[in-house]
Design a protein around this motif. Structure first.
Motif, PDB file in Angstrom:
ATOM      1  N   GLU A  77       1.024 -16.432   1.292  1.00 29.10           N
ATOM      2  CA  GLU A  77       2.070 -15.432   1.100  1.00 29.10           C
ATOM      3  C   GLU A  77       2.119 -14.931  -0.341  1.00 29.10           C
ATOM      4  N   TRP A  78       1.964 -15.838  -1.296  1.00 25.66           N
ATOM      5  CA  TRP A  78       1.994 -15.485  -2.711  1.00 25.66           C
ATOM      6  C   TRP A  78       0.903 -14.468  -3.026  1.00 25.66           C
ATOM      7  N   GLN A  79      -0.328 -14.798  -2.611  1.00 29.71           N
ATOM      8  CA  GLN A  79      -1.446 -13.899  -2.900  1.00 29.71           C
ATOM      9  C   GLN A  79      -1.375 -12.618  -2.069  1.00 29.71           C
ATOM     10  N   ALA A  80      -0.813 -12.707  -0.864  1.00 28.18           N
ATOM     11  CA  ALA A  80      -0.695 -11.515  -0.025  1.00 28.18           C
ATOM     12  C   ALA A  80       0.177 -10.464  -0.696  1.00 28.18           C
ATOM     13  N   ARG A  81       1.271 -10.883  -1.306  1.00 26.14           N
ATOM     14  CA  ARG A  81       2.139  -9.933  -2.004  1.00 26.14           C
ATOM     15  C   ARG A  81       1.424  -9.343  -3.219  1.00 26.14           C
ATOM     16  N   LEU A  82       0.650 -10.165  -3.887  1.00 23.62           N
ATOM     17  CA  LEU A  82      -0.126  -9.678  -5.025  1.00 23.62           C
ATOM     18  C   LEU A  82      -1.126  -8.610  -4.572  1.00 23.62           C
ATOM     19  N   LEU A  83      -1.807  -8.883  -3.462  1.00 24.64           N
ATOM     20  CA  LEU A  83      -2.786  -7.931  -2.940  1.00 24.64           C
ATOM     21  C   LEU A  83      -2.132  -6.633  -2.479  1.00 24.64           C
ATOM     22  N   ASP A  84      -0.913  -6.731  -1.939  1.00 28.13           N
ATOM     23  CA  ASP A  84      -0.202  -5.510  -1.550  1.00 28.13           C
ATOM     24  C   ASP A  84      -0.056  -4.570  -2.754  1.00 28.13           C
ATOM     25  N   GLY A  85       0.308  -5.149  -3.901  1.00 24.29           N
ATOM     26  CA  GLY A  85       0.439  -4.338  -5.108  1.00 24.29           C
ATOM     27  C   GLY A  85      -0.888  -3.799  -5.590  1.00 24.29           C
ATOM     28  N   ILE A  86      -1.938  -4.606  -5.510  1.00 24.45           N
ATOM     29  CA  ILE A  86      -3.270  -4.173  -5.935  1.00 24.45           C
ATOM     30  C   ILE A  86      -3.742  -2.991  -5.101  1.00 24.45           C
ATOM     31  N   ILE A  87      -3.586  -3.105  -3.791  1.00 24.52           N
ATOM     32  CA  ILE A  87      -4.067  -2.046  -2.889  1.00 24.52           C
ATOM     33  C   ILE A  87      -3.252  -0.770  -3.067  1.00 24.52           C
ATOM     34  N   ALA A  88      -1.936  -0.913  -3.228  1.00 25.52           N
ATOM     35  CA  ALA A  88      -1.089   0.268  -3.402  1.00 25.52           C
ATOM     36  C   ALA A  88      -1.458   1.034  -4.677  1.00 25.52           C
ATOM     37  N   ALA A  89      -1.662   0.306  -5.773  1.00 22.99           N
ATOM     38  CA  ALA A  89      -2.015   0.969  -7.032  1.00 22.99           C
ATOM     39  C   ALA A  89      -3.423   1.557  -6.980  1.00 22.99           C
ATOM     40  N   ALA A  90      -4.321   0.919  -6.238  1.00 27.98           N
ATOM     41  CA  ALA A  90      -5.682   1.449  -6.117  1.00 27.98           C
ATOM     42  C   ALA A  90      -5.663   2.811  -5.436  1.00 27.98           C
ATOM     43  N   ARG A  91      -4.749   2.990  -4.503  1.00 31.20           N
ATOM     44  CA  ARG A  91      -4.624   4.314  -3.881  1.00 31.20           C
ATOM     45  C   ARG A  91      -4.206   5.351  -4.919  1.00 31.20           C
TER      46      ARG A  91
END
Length: 334
Positions: A75-89
């Motif tokens: 869950e911790w890393q999943a939230r981090l990845l959500d931010g990474i993917i959103a900013a990559a867009r």
């Protein structure tokens, strides 16, 4: 910026075929290889400089891809990845996720096949002295890495804010269970500083620091503290335990209740992270909100910034945190 996927679509081949040709791997016909290499050169790809002879390889001046090197997926890393993917867009990048396996660098990074790297180091990695600097712009989340920018938070300052809040609730005597690595030490120092500002005591014998973060390894340490409290000595009658993170705090709250004590009436529990999960239906943690999505997003934005500012010195960005007041700690009589 021509990406590998764009070349593949243009040439009517798979992206995997393009990747293998640009990486100098065998198994592709000479006709297709020549066609891909010619299109890649026209798109601005260039030859890789190698110290030893190897099959011809090309790397992109701009691939449009960022690698996220993440140690494990929860869950911790999943939230981090959500931010990474959103900013990559936002920045026009695609993200590939490397399954971190305690190697220095993902292969796509060491080969220069991505524009940049976002790294989340394990605590064990942080202690290693032979970490290799990446050949592409790199932003490390939380931990310093050689040659990389860092997106992090003020662990001491944010933990001190938590300690000040807890101290104002007049716990009298408090215990702490934390992580022995540098970030854990900073959080402990912050919590203790805030508590002591209000006159609360954190005796050394009521502090437990572990190199492991697994609940089954840390709960015995909580048991040691509860045994000290049960022995009856006045200096061990703590009414609060603060923890390195929410994961340990949640497990500890259940463990304390299993030992026949009430949370928060007998012993209050505080964490750090703000994962948003309740300890039980009747209890939410008092904690510090760690801006995981924002950390991931900021790391990608800083990779994008670094691509445009390659000569700037490494920079350490600190993102704001905030206190979260739950119901896991009660005010005591002064």
């Amino acid at each position: 910026m021509t990406r590998q996927v764009d070349l593949a679509r243009r040439l009517n081949v798979s992206q995997g075929t393009v990747s293998r040709v640009l990486g100098g791997q065998p198994g592709i016909s000479q006709k297709i290889r020549r066609k891909i290499l010619a299109a890649a050169r026209a798109a601005g790809y260039r030859k890789r400089q190698a110290r030893t002879p190897r099959p011809q390889t090309l790397i992109a001046r701009a691939t449009g891809v960022i690698c996220a090197d993440i140690p494990r997926h929860d869950e911790w890393q999943a939230r981090l990845l959500d931010g990474i993917i959103a900013a990559a867009r936002e920045t026009g990048h695609e993200v590939i996720v490397s399954a971190h396996a305690n190697e220095d660098l993902p292969r796509v990074v060491s080969r220069g096949q991505v524009d940049g790297l976002v790294r989340l180091m394990c605590q064990d990695d942080y202690e290693r002295t032979h970490l290799t600097a990446a050949p592409v712009p790199t932003v490390s989340i939380l931990f310093p890495v050689p040659g990389a920018d860092v997106a992090s938070v003020d662990h001491f300052g944010s933990a001190r804010e938590l300690g000040l809040h807890l101290g104002a609730l007049r716990p009298g005597i408090a215990a702490y269970v934390g992580h022995a690595y540098p970030i854990g030490q900073a959080r402990f120092a912050g919590v203790r500083s805030g508590l002591e500002q209000w006159g609360a005591k954190v005796p050394p014998e009521l502090v437990r620091m572990s190199y492991a973060l697994d609940a089954d390894k840390v709960m015995p340490l909580v048991g040691e503290l509860l045994d000290l409290r049960a022995a009856g000595r006045p200096e061990h009658q703590f009414t609060l335990i603060a923890f390195y993170n929410d994961h340990l705090a949640r497990h500890a709250a259940r463990y304390i209740r299993e030992r026949g004590l009430r949370v928060p009436e007998d012993i209050g529990v505080a964490g750090y992270d703000d994962l948003g999960l309740p300890v039980a239906r009747d209890l939410r943690l008092t904690t510090v909100h760690l801006p995981l999505e924002e950390l991931g997003a900021e790391a990608v934005r800083r990779v994008h910034w670094r691509l445009r500012n390659p000569g700037a010195p490494p920079i350490h960005w600190l993102l704001p945190t905030r206190l979260v007041e739950g119901g896991s700690v009660l005010r005591r009589d002064a």
